[in-house]
Design an enzyme around this catalytic site. Sequence first.
Site, PDB file in Angstrom:
ATOM      1  N   ARG A   1      13.149   0.268   2.069  1.00 35.98           N
ATOM      2  CA  ARG A   1      13.513  -1.129   1.793  1.00 35.98           C
ATOM      3  C   ARG A   1      14.543  -1.202   0.670  1.00 35.98           C
ATOM      4  O   ARG A   1      15.489  -1.996   0.736  1.00 35.98           O
ATOM      5  CB  ARG A   1      12.259  -1.932   1.456  1.00 35.98           C
ATOM      6  CG  ARG A   1      12.500  -3.435   1.373  1.00 35.98           C
ATOM      7  CD  ARG A   1      11.204  -4.216   1.456  1.00 35.98           C
ATOM      8  NE  ARG A   1      10.573  -4.039   2.759  1.00 35.98           N
ATOM      9  CZ  ARG A   1       9.472  -3.308   2.974  1.00 35.98           C
ATOM     10  NH1 ARG A   1       8.855  -2.711   1.968  1.00 35.98           N
ATOM     11  NH2 ARG A   1       8.981  -3.186   4.187  1.00 35.98           N
TER      12      ARG A   1
ATOM     13  N   ASP B   1      12.543  -6.221   9.096  1.00 40.48           N
ATOM     14  CA  ASP B   1      11.584  -5.663  10.055  1.00 40.48           C
ATOM     15  C   ASP B   1      11.475  -4.190   9.722  1.00 40.48           C
ATOM     16  O   ASP B   1      12.482  -3.483   9.650  1.00 40.48           O
ATOM     17  CB  ASP B   1      12.015  -5.859  11.506  1.00 40.48           C
ATOM     18  CG  ASP B   1      10.817  -5.691  12.438  1.00 40.48           C
ATOM     19  OD1 ASP B   1       9.814  -6.396  12.234  1.00 40.48           O
ATOM     20  OD2 ASP B   1      10.880  -4.862  13.363  1.00 40.48           O
ATOM     21  N   SER B   2      10.278  -3.759   9.461  1.00 39.73           N
ATOM     22  CA  SER B   2      10.093  -2.391   8.983  1.00 39.73           C
ATOM     23  C   SER B   2       8.790  -1.815   9.502  1.00 39.73           C
ATOM     24  O   SER B   2       7.915  -2.534   9.984  1.00 39.73           O
ATOM     25  CB  SER B   2      10.106  -2.363   7.448  1.00 39.73           C
ATOM     26  OG  SER B   2       9.177  -3.280   6.916  1.00 39.73           O
TER      27      SER B   2
END
Length: 217
Positions: free
Chosen positions: A204, A86-87
């Site tokens: 990420r 989740d970003s």
Amino acid sequence: MSIIDTLLTSTHPATDNQWVLASNNKGKLAEFKRIFAEANLDVTIVPQGQLNIEDAIENGLSFVENAIIKARHASRISGLPAIADDSGLCVPALGNAPGIYSARYAGEHGNDSKNNAKLITDLQPIRAAKPDAPVKGMFVCVLAMVCHADDPLPIIAQGLWHGEILDAPHGAGGFGYDPLFWLPDLQASAASLSAADKNSISHRGQAIQQLLAQLPL
């Protein structure tokens, strides 16, 4: 038994050494594929779309909550260990918006051009009030990994990538808010970096390295 042994032995007999990646985002999938290939894991990372798993309902209030929700969802349906990402982009001047709503900031999920346009518009009053001050922002990525759907001890990893927010897109690569994310030290936007360069410093990339560091490979 080590964490890695638990993960491997918890897989379905017909699909040994497979972990589900709980995402259908093509940009994210491409980044995960490159980074995991470099890690030389003795595991096949399978995107949830290949198993006909639809996106989970993300009703958490934080990146951590949503990552866990997505990982459990993919694991429950597949019967396999699952990794979820989740970003998003947080801009302190906007109360850390768009935050967990980054992908649907303009109201339509995954419309990068509309999301970028809304961010530019929302920052105009802030830029007008302080025209010489850069607008700070950070990309956030939280990864959650579960051995099984009801795993009480998910592995959590987080990466933060700090930069500034541009008032117009720059660069033709990347996805999401990359064209608006400026890196002063490199004098480049995230959208103008090569995939390898981006993975080496991105939120990420950081989170995946943290996740891998928690697995006794």
